[in-house]
Design a protein around this motif. Structure first.
Motif, PDB file in Angstrom:
ATOM      1  N   ALA A 115       0.844  -1.196   0.000  1.00 39.71           N
ATOM      2  CA  ALA A 115       0.000   0.000   0.000  1.00 39.71           C
ATOM      3  C   ALA A 115       0.875   1.240   0.000  1.00 39.71           C
ATOM      4  N   ALA A 116       0.260   2.364  -0.300  1.00 45.22           N
ATOM      5  CA  ALA A 116       0.971   3.637  -0.318  1.00 45.22           C
ATOM      6  C   ALA A 116       1.412   4.033   1.088  1.00 45.22           C
ATOM      7  N   ILE A 117       2.440   4.857   1.137  1.00 42.96           N
ATOM      8  CA  ILE A 117       2.962   5.339   2.412  1.00 42.96           C
ATOM      9  C   ILE A 117       3.071   6.861   2.390  1.00 42.96           C
ATOM     10  N   GLU A 118       3.306   7.411   3.560  1.00 44.04           N
ATOM     11  CA  GLU A 118       3.725   8.805   3.654  1.00 44.04           C
ATOM     12  C   GLU A 118       5.054   8.834   4.397  1.00 44.04           C
ATOM     13  N   ILE A 119       5.813   9.900   4.180  1.00 46.03           N
ATOM     14  CA  ILE A 119       7.169   9.988   4.709  1.00 46.03           C
ATOM     15  C   ILE A 119       7.260  11.164   5.674  1.00 46.03           C
ATOM     16  N   GLU A 120       7.703  10.885   6.888  1.00 42.41           N
ATOM     17  CA  GLU A 120       7.862  11.938   7.894  1.00 42.41           C
ATOM     18  C   GLU A 120       9.317  12.375   7.962  1.00 42.41           C
ATOM     19  N   THR A 121       9.577  13.623   7.585  1.00 44.53           N
ATOM     20  CA  THR A 121      10.910  14.197   7.717  1.00 44.53           C
ATOM     21  C   THR A 121      10.927  15.109   8.936  1.00 44.53           C
ATOM     22  N   SER A 122      12.037  15.766   9.165  1.00 41.46           N
ATOM     23  CA  SER A 122      12.130  16.683  10.303  1.00 41.46           C
ATOM     24  C   SER A 122      11.279  17.920  10.098  1.00 41.46           C
ATOM     25  N   LYS A 123      10.841  18.160   8.855  1.00 41.39           N
ATOM     26  CA  LYS A 123      10.080  19.368   8.539  1.00 41.39           C
ATOM     27  C   LYS A 123       8.584  19.117   8.419  1.00 41.39           C
ATOM     28  N   LYS A 124       8.200  18.018   7.762  1.00 41.80           N
ATOM     29  CA  LYS A 124       6.783  17.799   7.500  1.00 41.80           C
ATOM     30  C   LYS A 124       6.537  16.353   7.075  1.00 41.80           C
ATOM     31  N   VAL A 125       5.266  16.013   6.880  1.00 41.79           N
ATOM     32  CA  VAL A 125       4.875  14.685   6.404  1.00 41.79           C
ATOM     33  C   VAL A 125       4.485  14.803   4.933  1.00 41.79           C
ATOM     34  N   ILE A 126       5.065  13.920   4.098  1.00 40.52           N
ATOM     35  CA  ILE A 126       4.913  14.021   2.649  1.00 40.52           C
ATOM     36  C   ILE A 126       4.349  12.715   2.099  1.00 40.52           C
ATOM     37  N   PRO A 127       3.257  12.744   1.351  1.00 46.20           N
ATOM     38  CA  PRO A 127       2.787  11.520   0.684  1.00 46.20           C
ATOM     39  C   PRO A 127       3.824  11.069  -0.347  1.00 46.20           C
ATOM     40  N   ALA A 128       4.097   9.785  -0.394  1.00 45.65           N
ATOM     41  CA  ALA A 128       5.053   9.270  -1.371  1.00 45.65           C
ATOM     42  C   ALA A 128       4.526   9.480  -2.785  1.00 45.65           C
ATOM     43  N   SER A 129       5.449   9.700  -3.731  1.00 45.51           N
ATOM     44  CA  SER A 129       5.085   9.927  -5.131  1.00 45.51           C
ATOM     45  C   SER A 129       5.466   8.705  -5.944  1.00 45.51           C
ATOM     46  N   TYR A 130       4.504   8.142  -6.643  1.00 43.99           N
ATOM     47  CA  TYR A 130       4.742   6.905  -7.388  1.00 43.99           C
ATOM     48  C   TYR A 130       4.745   7.150  -8.898  1.00 43.99           C
ATOM     49  N   SER A 131       5.374   6.246  -9.630  1.00 47.70           N
ATOM     50  CA  SER A 131       5.589   6.434 -11.069  1.00 47.70           C
ATOM     51  C   SER A 131       4.500   5.815 -11.926  1.00 47.70           C
ATOM     52  N   ILE A 132       3.397   5.401 -11.313  1.00 46.33           N
ATOM     53  CA  ILE A 132       2.303   4.800 -12.070  1.00 46.33           C
ATOM     54  C   ILE A 132       1.074   5.698 -11.997  1.00 46.33           C
ATOM     55  N   ILE A 133       0.239   5.608 -13.011  1.00 51.43           N
ATOM     56  CA  ILE A 133      -0.996   6.367 -13.048  1.00 51.43           C
ATOM     57  C   ILE A 133      -2.088   5.560 -12.359  1.00 51.43           C
ATOM     58  N   ARG A 134      -2.785   6.212 -11.461  1.00 47.20           N
ATOM     59  CA  ARG A 134      -3.843   5.536 -10.716  1.00 47.20           C
ATOM     60  C   ARG A 134      -5.046   5.262 -11.618  1.00 47.20           C
ATOM     61  N   THR A 135      -5.463   4.010 -11.658  1.00 42.41           N
ATOM     62  CA  THR A 135      -6.639   3.629 -12.446  1.00 42.41           C
ATOM     63  C   THR A 135      -7.743   3.033 -11.581  1.00 42.41           C
ATOM     64  N   ASN A 136      -7.397   2.677 -10.346  1.00 46.70           N
ATOM     65  CA  ASN A 136      -8.375   2.090  -9.434  1.00 46.70           C
ATOM     66  C   ASN A 136      -7.863   2.265  -8.002  1.00 46.70           C
ATOM     67  N   ASP A 137      -8.692   1.956  -7.028  1.00 42.29           N
ATOM     68  CA  ASP A 137      -8.254   2.042  -5.636  1.00 42.29           C
ATOM     69  C   ASP A 137      -7.171   1.016  -5.329  1.00 42.29           C
ATOM     70  N   ASN A 142       3.439  -4.030 -12.173  1.00 43.09           N
ATOM     71  CA  ASN A 142       4.791  -4.562 -12.302  1.00 43.09           C
ATOM     72  C   ASN A 142       5.702  -3.775 -11.360  1.00 43.09           C
ATOM     73  N   TYR A 143       6.455  -4.476 -10.546  1.00 37.89           N
ATOM     74  CA  TYR A 143       7.250  -3.789  -9.529  1.00 37.89           C
ATOM     75  C   TYR A 143       8.212  -2.775 -10.125  1.00 37.89           C
ATOM     76  N   PHE A 144       8.909  -3.135 -11.198  1.00 36.56           N
ATOM     77  CA  PHE A 144       9.953  -2.270 -11.748  1.00 36.56           C
ATOM     78  C   PHE A 144       9.373  -1.015 -12.394  1.00 36.56           C
ATOM     79  N   THR A 145       8.289  -1.174 -13.139  1.00 37.50           N
ATOM     80  CA  THR A 145       7.647  -0.026 -13.767  1.00 37.50           C
ATOM     81  C   THR A 145       7.054   0.909 -12.722  1.00 37.50           C
ATOM     82  N   ALA A 146       6.516   0.340 -11.669  1.00 33.67           N
ATOM     83  CA  ALA A 146       5.819   1.123 -10.653  1.00 33.67           C
ATOM     84  C   ALA A 146       6.758   1.780  -9.648  1.00 33.67           C
ATOM     85  N   SER A 147       8.054   1.471  -9.698  1.00 34.82           N
ATOM     86  CA  SER A 147       8.956   1.895  -8.622  1.00 34.82           C
ATOM     87  C   SER A 147      10.109   2.775  -9.096  1.00 34.82           C
ATOM     88  N   THR A 148       9.946   3.480 -10.217  1.00 33.67           N
ATOM     89  CA  THR A 148      11.036   4.329 -10.685  1.00 33.67           C
ATOM     90  C   THR A 148      11.123   5.643  -9.911  1.00 33.67           C
TER      91      THR A 148
END
Length: 308
Positions: A115-137, A142-148
């Motif tokens: 599932a998607a994650i968010e990232i907590e840095t010392s400054k703020k919380v940031i939703p992770a950015s993924y390399s795939i286009i969302r088509t459904n919930d 494919n792991y490699f295409t989705a993880s660039t």
């Protein structure tokens, strides 16, 4: 037999382990066991664990041998068919296991779930950015295409059928940094990932993390183990070249010419952008200044790390 086995490798995380463990115990789905593998902590982590009284917790102390060894011990001790890991400084939202359970029921033939994650840095919380286009919930990717950009398999936000480790083996003990990426590559060669776009976990950015220690740069993944597969798998080849770019830049920053040349020569330059090719050719002093600026911006949620 519990439905999930939750493995927590623990090494000197006294500042984080209480919140992490509470996030697991507070799950709305309660059919799970927790395996805490204390990898020889020298701080007060063990004392904090002793303060919890829950029959689902099993605690094991071992001699320090690294996070891969701790995770492997957990895999061997796990009683369930579905295994999840959470690092001792990360955090699950209360519905993580419940959502994973629903996804497993909806995709019974699959073996890798995340599932998607968010990232907590010392400054703020940031939703992770993924390399795939969302088509459904929830979708199969494919792991490699989705993880660039960001990996779609985060160690602390994924579930694996136990047979995966019987098929491809456990975590590589020779890799001191990037051992999770090595595992995801081996999984991605043979299995798709069922990915949920719902943010279910938070990754805590710890500047003291081993993966950020430059002393372990020469003990990162040995991509040569994938030499034959990348010749015929273009998605894998591009993914590896992006990782080689990252390692080449890090090698240049510490004046490690041998490793820089090794990574650089293995890259098919068509697989990386003009900006990345320009960075590879840039003098190290200018590169350091640029990356320092980029990391400040990334830590504030503006842009992303230059290493990706």
């Amino acid at each position: 037999m519990p439905f999930f086995s939750v493995i927590i490798p623990l090494f000197n995380k006294e500042k984080f382990i209480e919140a992490t463990l509470k996030s697991v115990l507070n799950q709305t789905f309660i059919d799970f066991e927790i395996l805490i593998i204390n990898d020889g902590s020298t701080d007060n982590s063990a004392t904090i664990i002793e303060g919890f009284d829950d029959p689902r917790i099993s605690y094991f102390l071992k001699e320090n041998a690294g996070v891969s060894s701790a995770r492997n011990d957990g895999i061997e001790k796990a009683q369930s068919n579905y295994i999840s890991f959470i690092d001792a400084d990360d955090y699950w939202y209360p519905d993580f296991l419940e959502e994973m359970f629903k996804i497993i029921q909806n995709y019974p033939q699959q073996k890798v779930f995340s599932a998607a994650i968010e990232i907590e840095t010392s400054k703020k919380v940031i939703p992770a950015s993924y390399s795939i286009i969302r088509t459904n919930d929830c979708e199969i990717v494919n792991y490699f295409t989705a993880s660039t950009k960001e990996t779609v398999i985060c160690t602390s936000c994924a579930v694996f059928h136990k047979s995966i480790f019987e098929e491809i083996g456990n975590f590589d003990l020779t890799v001191k940094s990037g051992q999770d990426t090595d595992m995801w590559i081996r999984i991605g060669i043979n299995h798709p990932v069922v990915f949920s776009w719902k943010i279910l976990a938070r990754y805590i950015y710890d500047k003291n993390s081993l993966s950020k220690n430059k002393n372990y740069l020469n003990k990162k993944i040995n991509f040569s183990k994938f030499e034959q597969q990348e010749k015929t798998n273009r998605r894998l080849k591009k993914f590896l070249d992006l990782n080689r770019f990252s390692l080449a830049i890090k090698s240049k920053l510490i004046a490690d010419d041998e490793n820089f040349n090794c990574y650089y020569k293995a890259i098919d330059l068509k697989n990386i952008t003009f900006k990345k090719r320009f960075l590879l050719a840039m003098p190290s002093l200018i590169l350091k200044a640029l990356i320092h600026l980029k990391l400040i911006l990334a830590n504030s949620g503006v842009g992303s790390s230059v290493f990706k």
